[in-house]
Every structure is written in C-alpha cells, then in structure tokens.
Design an enzyme around this catalytic site. Sequence first.
Site, PDB file in Angstrom:
ATOM      1  N   ARG A 170      36.527  34.701  42.378  1.00 56.04           N
ATOM      2  CA  ARG A 170      37.197  34.070  41.243  1.00 56.04           C
ATOM      3  C   ARG A 170      37.309  32.575  41.518  1.00 56.04           C
ATOM      4  O   ARG A 170      37.465  32.142  42.659  1.00 56.04           O
ATOM      5  CB  ARG A 170      38.618  34.623  41.069  1.00 56.04           C
ATOM      6  CG  ARG A 170      38.685  35.961  40.356  1.00 56.04           C
ATOM      7  CD  ARG A 170      38.325  35.840  38.863  1.00 56.04           C
ATOM      8  NE  ARG A 170      38.423  37.103  38.177  1.00 56.04           N
ATOM      9  CZ  ARG A 170      37.414  37.968  38.032  1.00 56.04           C
ATOM     10  NH1 ARG A 170      36.215  37.711  38.515  1.00 56.04           N
ATOM     11  NH2 ARG A 170      37.589  39.100  37.381  1.00 56.04           N
ATOM     12  N   HIS A 181      29.551  32.402  35.690  1.00 56.06           N
ATOM     13  CA  HIS A 181      30.283  33.675  35.840  1.00 56.06           C
ATOM     14  C   HIS A 181      29.378  34.814  35.376  1.00 56.06           C
ATOM     15  O   HIS A 181      29.748  35.607  34.493  1.00 56.06           O
ATOM     16  CB  HIS A 181      31.608  33.663  35.067  1.00 56.06           C
ATOM     17  CG  HIS A 181      32.569  34.729  35.556  1.00 56.06           C
ATOM     18  ND1 HIS A 181      33.920  34.546  35.642  1.00 56.06           N
ATOM     19  CD2 HIS A 181      32.357  36.009  35.980  1.00 56.06           C
ATOM     20  CE1 HIS A 181      34.496  35.655  36.091  1.00 56.06           C
ATOM     21  NE2 HIS A 181      33.564  36.564  36.304  1.00 56.06           N
TER      22      HIS A 181
HETATM   23  P1  NDP Z   1      38.215  45.558  46.194  1.00 57.76           P
HETATM   24  O1  NDP Z   1      39.667  45.687  45.878  1.00 57.76           O
HETATM   25  O2  NDP Z   1      37.419  46.801  46.419  1.00 57.76           O
HETATM   26  O3  NDP Z   1      38.019  44.642  47.476  1.00 57.76           O
HETATM   27  C1  NDP Z   1      38.754  43.486  47.681  1.00 57.76           C
HETATM   28  C2  NDP Z   1      38.661  43.101  49.148  1.00 57.76           C
HETATM   29  O4  NDP Z   1      39.399  41.883  49.345  1.00 57.76           O
HETATM   30  C3  NDP Z   1      39.300  44.157  50.061  1.00 57.76           C
HETATM   31  O5  NDP Z   1      38.564  44.271  51.251  1.00 57.76           O
HETATM   32  C4  NDP Z   1      40.667  43.553  50.358  1.00 57.76           C
HETATM   33  O6  NDP Z   1      41.248  43.972  51.589  1.00 57.76           O
HETATM   34  C5  NDP Z   1      40.317  42.077  50.412  1.00 57.76           C
HETATM   35  N1  NDP Z   1      41.524  41.269  50.222  1.00 57.76           N
HETATM   36  C6  NDP Z   1      42.381  41.247  49.191  1.00 57.76           C
HETATM   37  N2  NDP Z   1      43.397  40.395  49.430  1.00 57.76           N
HETATM   38  C7  NDP Z   1      43.172  39.877  50.655  1.00 57.76           C
HETATM   39  C8  NDP Z   1      43.874  38.968  51.477  1.00 57.76           C
HETATM   40  N3  NDP Z   1      45.025  38.404  51.083  1.00 57.76           N
HETATM   41  N4  NDP Z   1      43.361  38.666  52.681  1.00 57.76           N
HETATM   42  C9  NDP Z   1      42.198  39.241  53.099  1.00 57.76           C
HETATM   43  N5  NDP Z   1      41.476  40.121  52.363  1.00 57.76           N
HETATM   44  C10 NDP Z   1      41.962  40.427  51.153  1.00 57.76           C
HETATM   45  O7  NDP Z   1      37.580  44.703  45.014  1.00 57.76           O
HETATM   46  P2  NDP Z   1      36.046  44.632  44.580  1.00 57.76           P
HETATM   47  O8  NDP Z   1      35.237  44.512  45.790  1.00 57.76           O
HETATM   48  O9  NDP Z   1      35.730  45.712  43.633  1.00 57.76           O
HETATM   49  O10 NDP Z   1      36.047  43.258  43.728  1.00 57.76           O
HETATM   50  C11 NDP Z   1      36.375  42.031  44.335  1.00 57.76           C
HETATM   51  C12 NDP Z   1      36.453  40.915  43.309  1.00 57.76           C
HETATM   52  O11 NDP Z   1      35.157  40.532  42.870  1.00 57.76           O
HETATM   53  C13 NDP Z   1      37.177  41.227  42.002  1.00 57.76           C
HETATM   54  O12 NDP Z   1      38.575  41.220  42.185  1.00 57.76           O
HETATM   55  C14 NDP Z   1      36.692  40.116  41.103  1.00 57.76           C
HETATM   56  O13 NDP Z   1      37.541  38.999  41.211  1.00 57.76           O
HETATM   57  C15 NDP Z   1      35.318  39.780  41.675  1.00 57.76           C
HETATM   58  N6  NDP Z   1      34.239  40.094  40.732  1.00 57.76           N
HETATM   59  C16 NDP Z   1      33.493  39.074  40.207  1.00 57.76           C
HETATM   60  C17 NDP Z   1      32.456  39.325  39.344  1.00 57.76           C
HETATM   61  C18 NDP Z   1      31.590  38.239  38.836  1.00 57.76           C
HETATM   62  O14 NDP Z   1      30.816  38.462  37.892  1.00 57.76           O
HETATM   63  N7  NDP Z   1      31.641  37.041  39.399  1.00 57.76           N
HETATM   64  C19 NDP Z   1      32.134  40.700  38.927  1.00 57.76           C
HETATM   65  C20 NDP Z   1      32.951  41.701  39.565  1.00 57.76           C
HETATM   66  C21 NDP Z   1      33.974  41.396  40.415  1.00 57.76           C
HETATM   67  P3  NDP Z   1      41.629  45.511  51.863  1.00 57.76           P
HETATM   68  O15 NDP Z   1      40.295  46.213  52.047  1.00 57.76           O
HETATM   69  O16 NDP Z   1      42.416  45.471  53.092  1.00 57.76           O
HETATM   70  O17 NDP Z   1      42.361  45.993  50.662  1.00 57.76           O
HETATM   71  C1  OXD Z   2      34.836  41.364  36.938  1.00 60.19           C
HETATM   72  C2  OXD Z   2      34.102  40.196  36.438  1.00 60.19           C
HETATM   73  O1  OXD Z   2      35.922  41.208  37.497  1.00 60.19           O
HETATM   74  O2  OXD Z   2      33.102  40.378  35.712  1.00 60.19           O
HETATM   75  O3  OXD Z   2      34.322  42.494  36.785  1.00 60.19           O
HETATM   76  O4  OXD Z   2      34.451  39.063  36.755  1.00 60.19           O
END
Ligand code: NDP
Ligand code: OXD
Length: 319
Positions: free
Chosen positions: A234, A282
């Site tokens: 993000r 994005h």
């Molecule tokens: P998940 O919840 O599966 O994974 C998030 C990861 O981030 C986990 O490993 C989590 O740790 C870690 N995390 C969260 N907070 C912290 C912190 N404070 N310190 C360290 N690690 C942290 O989410 P997804 O993988 O499914 O998605 C991730 C993000 O990708 C979405 O939230 C979205 O913002 C972004 N996204 C962007 C898209 C785009 O088109 N650009 C499309 C889809 C998603 P833990 O494993 O310990 O919970």
């Molecule tokens: C998502 C994105 O969060 O598209 O899936 O950004």
Amino acid sequence: MADKGKILLSVTGFDPGIWKDALEKAAPDRTVVLEPAEASDPEIDYAVVWKQPPGVLDGLPNLKAIFSIGAGVDHLFAAGNDLPDVPIVRVVAEDLTDRMSEYSVWQVLDHLRKGPLYRDQQARRVWHEDLMQPAASEVTIGILGYGNLGRDAAKKLIMLGFKVIGWSRTEKQDEAVETFAGEDGLAGFLAQSDIVVCLLPLTPATRGILSASFFAKMKPRGPLGAPILINAGRGGLQVEADILAALEEKRLGAVSLDVFQTEPLPPESPLWTHPRVTITPHAAATSMPHALVPPMVDQMDAHDRGEKLKNLVDREAGY
Ligand code: NDP
Ligand code: OXD
C-alpha cells in the site's frame, strides 16, 4: 427466485455494474442492491464493499458479514468509517495471488536483468552490455510481509533460483525460507536483502515503515549495487520524500512502486520522471469478479448453514 436475503454492494473505484452482474449470476437466490431501500433495511444480510462511502453500513440490523473485494482491508477502516461489529472477510484467492506473484517476479527479474538501464539505453540508441550481471542464485530477495501473497511469491522466486528470506509480525517456521519477525528481526532481515519486495498490509503499525530509518538499515551494497525496493503493498507504507532522498544518496539503487501515498499519483510528483523509478498504477493484481465472486457467495451460503467464515480480518491487528 430471490428469497435468501439481500446483498448490499458498495464499491467505488471499480465498475459496480460488473460486480452486480457477477453477484446476480453466482447468487440467483439473493437480491443485489447498490444502496439500502430504507436506512435500516432489515433484509440486507451481507455487504460486498470496496472503499464504501462513510456511514453506508450503519444501522443495518441483520447484517451478518462484510466482504472486501480485495485482499487489503485498510479501505474499510478509512477515516469516518465506524464499522458495524460483524465479521469481515477478505480475499484469499488463487487468481489474485497468482497475479500478485507475477508482478513480484516480473519486477525482480526486471531489476536482475537491468531492465531500467537497457530501456534508457534503447531510448538513447546506446549498444552497451552491462557485464555486472549476477546470477539469480547470488541475489537475496527479502519478502516484507510473509503472508498469503508473500509465501506464494517466495515459492516462485525460489523456483527461479533466488535465495528468499521473509519478515512477518509473528514468528514462522518455514523449511525453505529463513524467517524474521517483529521489530527486533527487521535489521537482520534488511542486512541480507538485495531486493526487498514489500507485500505488507497498511495498518497503524506499518504506516510509513518505508522511510529514511528503514533505508538506513538496508544492506549498503550487494551483487546489484545498492539495494532495490519493490512496493506492491500500500502507498501509505512509504514516505515518498524519503524514497527520493534515498535514491539521490544511492542508499537505494532503484524502486518499483505499484502503490502511492496519493492515488492516482499526482502529475507533479517527481517520481514520474525519476530514471530509477518504475511506476505501475496500482495494477499489480486486479480483483476479477468472475474469479472472486463465486467463492464469496459460497461463503455466504456456508455461513447461512452455520459453518464458520474463512479468511477473517483481525480487527485489532487491522489486517
Ligand atoms: P496477509 O495477511 O496474508 O499477510 C500479511 C503479512 O504481513 C503477514 O505475514 C503479516 O504477519 C505481515 N505483517 C502485518 N503487520 C506486520 C507488522 N506490523 N510487522 C511485520 N509484519 C507484519 O495478507 P496478504 O498477503 O493477502 O496481502 C498483503 C497486502 O497486499 C494486502 O493487505 C494489500 O495491502 C496488498 N495487496 C496489494 C495489491 C495490489 O494490487 N497492489 C493486490 C492485493 C493485495 P503475520 O504472518 O505474523 O500475520
Ligand atoms: C487488494 C488490492 O487489496 O487490489 O486486493 O489492492
């Protein structure tokens, strides 16, 4: 025959029409509405949302769950939204995961194989092979946010020969990947990463993490020269002024950004024209209704039968 209740569809930034069509196709026994018929419509039991306007989910007495049409849910918690106390489901789907991993692999390979340099040379009709060409096996990719998307990207990068390490909030055990967790683990993780791929969610704890103090902890030099940052998480994770300063100071060799503090990226942003910045709008992974709606409706049906919802958001953690 629509008799199972109503789905409230509230999306901005996407065409609601194609989401409505997909919902009506997948749930012919439910009515899909774009706004409540009355302020407290008792027939609405599910909401499907993306950046819903403030207040749109208020006062629905029989709302059972909210479905985000993306993996990220920061849009739900945006200012002014006091969400009803019902479960929130986010997208975890092969279609979206594959698209995100394609983006990560594409950008990693582009930097490994000198894409920015050769595009610049082509524009100037320069024929020069850069002989500083490390093998994938000499390059360590640090996945910042080792969750659903991070693990899939890691698997695919490992298949290409890269060494991959991961950073998450909670500790992990992973046979193929060395993992680091929490603030204490960040410096060790950054000290090894030649390319950081950020796939973090935006939460109060992660906002602004990609800042000067983060760049100061990055490995100063590696097989690609200065370290590289790829952010598809993000825009709120990054401090764009600090990225530009780090590029100038050569703390960062190059960046690929799919997300921005302000979207669309304003035309006056210096990021647009920086020679070591690659921009996508994005677009790393688009949410495709045909792939994401049927599993959403399956979950609604399962929940109505008394089964537990999957892929729930932890409201306290914010993701
Ligand atoms: P998940 O919840 O599966 O994974 C998030 C990861 O981030 C986990 O490993 C989590 O740790 C870690 N995390 C969260 N907070 C912290 C912190 N404070 N310190 C360290 N690690 C942290 O989410 P997804 O993988 O499914 O998605 C991730 C993000 O990708 C979405 O939230 C979205 O913002 C972004 N996204 C962007 C898209 C785009 O088109 N650009 C499309 C889809 C998603 P833990 O494993 O310990 O919970
Ligand atoms: C998502 C994105 O969060 O598209 O899936 O950004």
